[in-house]
Design an enzyme around this catalytic site. Sequence first.
Site, mmCIF file in Angstrom:
data_model
loop_
_atom_site.group_PDB
_atom_site.id
_atom_site.type_symbol
_atom_site.label_atom_id
_atom_site.label_comp_id
_atom_site.label_asym_id
_atom_site.label_seq_id
_atom_site.Cartn_x
_atom_site.Cartn_y
_atom_site.Cartn_z
ATOM 1 C CD GLU A 188 -2.266 1.644 2.696
ATOM 2 O OE1 GLU A 188 -3.474 0.845 2.678
ATOM 3 O OE2 GLU A 188 -1.989 2.614 3.371
ATOM 4 C CB ALA A 203 -11.766 10.375 4.631
ATOM 5 C CG HIS A 210 -7.413 2.676 -1.295
ATOM 6 N ND1 HIS A 210 -7.037 2.228 0.248
ATOM 7 C CD2 HIS A 210 -6.881 1.364 -1.243
ATOM 8 C CE1 HIS A 210 -5.829 1.520 0.989
ATOM 9 N NE2 HIS A 210 -5.856 0.429 -0.830
ATOM 10 N NE ARG A 264 -17.727 5.302 7.465
ATOM 11 C CZ ARG A 264 -18.145 5.082 8.729
ATOM 12 N NH1 ARG A 264 -19.116 4.170 9.109
ATOM 13 N NH2 ARG A 264 -16.799 5.717 9.354
ATOM 14 C CG HIS A 270 -15.203 -0.851 12.073
ATOM 15 N ND1 HIS A 270 -16.230 0.413 12.271
ATOM 16 C CD2 HIS A 270 -14.518 0.576 11.447
ATOM 17 C CE1 HIS A 270 -15.727 1.824 11.685
ATOM 18 N NE2 HIS A 270 -14.415 1.858 10.978
ATOM 19 C CE LYS A 328 -17.157 -4.636 4.441
ATOM 20 N NZ LYS A 328 -16.309 -2.658 5.368
ATOM 21 C CD GLN A 342 -6.623 -0.845 10.523
ATOM 22 O OE1 GLN A 342 -5.693 -0.129 9.265
ATOM 23 N NE2 GLN A 342 -8.120 -0.022 10.969
HETATM 24 P P1 FAD Z 1 -18.115 0.241 6.434
HETATM 25 O O1 FAD Z 1 -17.626 -1.273 6.034
HETATM 26 O O2 FAD Z 1 -19.511 1.079 6.318
HETATM 27 O O3 FAD Z 1 -18.180 -0.134 7.966
HETATM 28 C C1 FAD Z 1 -18.175 1.028 9.148
HETATM 29 C C2 FAD Z 1 -18.792 0.741 10.371
HETATM 30 O O4 FAD Z 1 -20.158 0.133 10.242
HETATM 31 C C3 FAD Z 1 -18.216 -0.825 11.020
HETATM 32 O O5 FAD Z 1 -18.510 -0.528 12.385
HETATM 33 C C4 FAD Z 1 -19.178 -1.925 10.236
HETATM 34 O O6 FAD Z 1 -19.509 -3.176 11.259
HETATM 35 C C5 FAD Z 1 -20.677 -0.905 10.263
HETATM 36 N N1 FAD Z 1 -21.877 -1.422 8.795
HETATM 37 C C6 FAD Z 1 -21.178 -1.723 7.493
HETATM 38 N N2 FAD Z 1 -22.411 -1.641 7.020
HETATM 39 C C7 FAD Z 1 -23.470 -1.580 7.532
HETATM 40 C C8 FAD Z 1 -24.561 -2.269 7.958
HETATM 41 N N3 FAD Z 1 -25.225 -2.432 6.371
HETATM 42 N N4 FAD Z 1 -25.468 -1.889 8.655
HETATM 43 C C9 FAD Z 1 -25.277 -1.597 9.622
HETATM 44 N N5 FAD Z 1 -23.989 -1.114 10.101
HETATM 45 C C10 FAD Z 1 -22.562 -1.605 9.425
HETATM 46 N N6 FAD Z 1 -9.106 4.701 5.152
HETATM 47 C C11 FAD Z 1 -9.299 6.582 4.608
HETATM 48 O O7 FAD Z 1 -10.174 7.104 3.959
HETATM 49 N N7 FAD Z 1 -8.931 5.735 2.685
HETATM 50 C C12 FAD Z 1 -8.142 4.938 2.711
HETATM 51 O O8 FAD Z 1 -7.555 4.701 1.580
HETATM 52 C C13 FAD Z 1 -8.830 3.870 3.351
HETATM 53 N N8 FAD Z 1 -7.688 2.188 2.900
HETATM 54 C C14 FAD Z 1 -8.118 1.736 3.763
HETATM 55 C C15 FAD Z 1 -7.473 0.910 3.186
HETATM 56 C C16 FAD Z 1 -8.119 -1.273 4.486
HETATM 57 C C17 FAD Z 1 -7.301 -2.027 4.424
HETATM 58 C C18 FAD Z 1 -8.301 -0.321 5.694
HETATM 59 C C19 FAD Z 1 -8.883 -1.870 6.777
HETATM 60 C C20 FAD Z 1 -9.065 0.613 6.123
HETATM 61 C C21 FAD Z 1 -9.180 1.786 5.394
HETATM 62 N N9 FAD Z 1 -9.650 3.580 5.505
HETATM 63 C C22 FAD Z 1 -8.887 4.474 4.547
HETATM 64 C C23 FAD Z 1 -10.305 3.762 6.915
HETATM 65 C C24 FAD Z 1 -11.996 3.251 6.955
HETATM 66 O O9 FAD Z 1 -12.274 4.296 5.924
HETATM 67 C C25 FAD Z 1 -12.442 3.146 8.068
HETATM 68 O O10 FAD Z 1 -11.770 2.734 9.060
HETATM 69 C C26 FAD Z 1 -13.764 3.297 7.896
HETATM 70 O O11 FAD Z 1 -13.813 3.985 9.257
HETATM 71 C C27 FAD Z 1 -14.294 2.367 8.247
HETATM 72 O O12 FAD Z 1 -14.622 2.338 6.116
HETATM 73 P P2 FAD Z 1 -14.981 0.410 5.888
HETATM 74 O O13 FAD Z 1 -15.011 0.792 4.332
HETATM 75 O O14 FAD Z 1 -14.522 -0.151 6.914
HETATM 76 O O15 FAD Z 1 -16.643 0.941 6.767
#
Ligand code: FAD
Length: 283
Positions: free
Chosen positions: A15, A49, A75, A105, A149, A165, A176
């Site tokens: 990354e 973000a 991303h 997200r 998370h 997802k 993570q």
């Molecule tokens: P989600 O999958 O939407 O999850 C967020 C929260 O909502 C979780 O607690 C989940 O359990 C909950 N949730 C999800 N879907 C639902 C549903 N349908 N109903 C109810 N609850 C739900 N951030 C950046 O800004 N830029 C990046 O490039 C970036 N790269 C990353 C790469 C990796 C490998 C990782 C692990 C994280 C990265 N992040 C990045 C951080 C990430 O954006 C944050 O961790 C963010 O808070 C959550 O993103 P997510 O896509 O996991 O969200």
Amino acid sequence: MIKDMLEDNRTVSFEVFPPKKDGEFKSVFELLDTLGKLSPDFISVTYGAGGSRSHKTVEIASYIQNTLGIDAVAHMTCVGSTREDLLSVADSLRENNVTHVLALRGDRPKDMSDEQFAARAFAHASDMIDFLRENTDLYMGGACYPEKHFESFSMESDLNSLKKKQEAGAEYFISQMFFDNDYYYSFLEKADKKGITVPICAGIMPITSAKQLGTTITLSGSSIPKRLSDLVATYGENPEDMRKAGIDYAIRQILDLQENGVNGIHLYTMNRAKMAAEIMAAI
Ligand code: FAD
């Protein structure tokens, strides 16, 4: 395709992030030239973000894909984006021959009000994956959290979200960072029981300074095993010794994961080519 690569091989991927200062932007291409020579299976590029610097992600991903000839994963985050914003980024990626996206997200930007956050177009990454699957031909992966998370009340509810997802179209997950492999193995077992069938890549972040350890805990919420905090206590005052000890810790983590047959290792390079080279040489 990344999914096939992860299913067939034990991959190692990197990354990188777009440098924040425009003056430093050019240096990322030199970094990529060096990383490219280490022959990773793919390289992913982070995304702000809020999405305002998405063109930087696209430019870097394009260089990886078209100049280096290595698969690029761009991303993309949706927390601050409209449907049109996402389609516009998807178009730019397509124009640049980049077909792989890590759909996230994103964390809530500091300047986003409660109202804006509540009214966001995509509540969760799964909604974005659904939307991009319907409206583009991008291949998508998503993020997963071996220690859950931070917004989830329980591992069970976070795994339910992960399943959503997968159902929406995520073809693989990248985890993570974690520093204790036992958490990862336990997570893989729980994910398997939940019906997660797509490959999962283990996210590894070498800790090379005491300061970095503090920021990492704040940002990721990952637990720090005593072995790692002891290293920092012993070598923290001596930057070169700390760097070596941190890299050695990451190498041991990776070798153990590989011995245990994980699908892939995703190295958070922190844009440090020398560190990535040392790790690749050892694994
Ligand atoms: P989600 O999958 O939407 O999850 C967020 C929260 O909502 C979780 O607690 C989940 O359990 C909950 N949730 C999800 N879907 C639902 C549903 N349908 N109903 C109810 N609850 C739900 N951030 C950046 O800004 N830029 C990046 O490039 C970036 N790269 C990353 C790469 C990796 C490998 C990782 C692990 C994280 C990265 N992040 C990045 C951080 C990430 O954006 C944050 O961790 C963010 O808070 C959550 O993103 P997510 O896509 O996991 O969200």
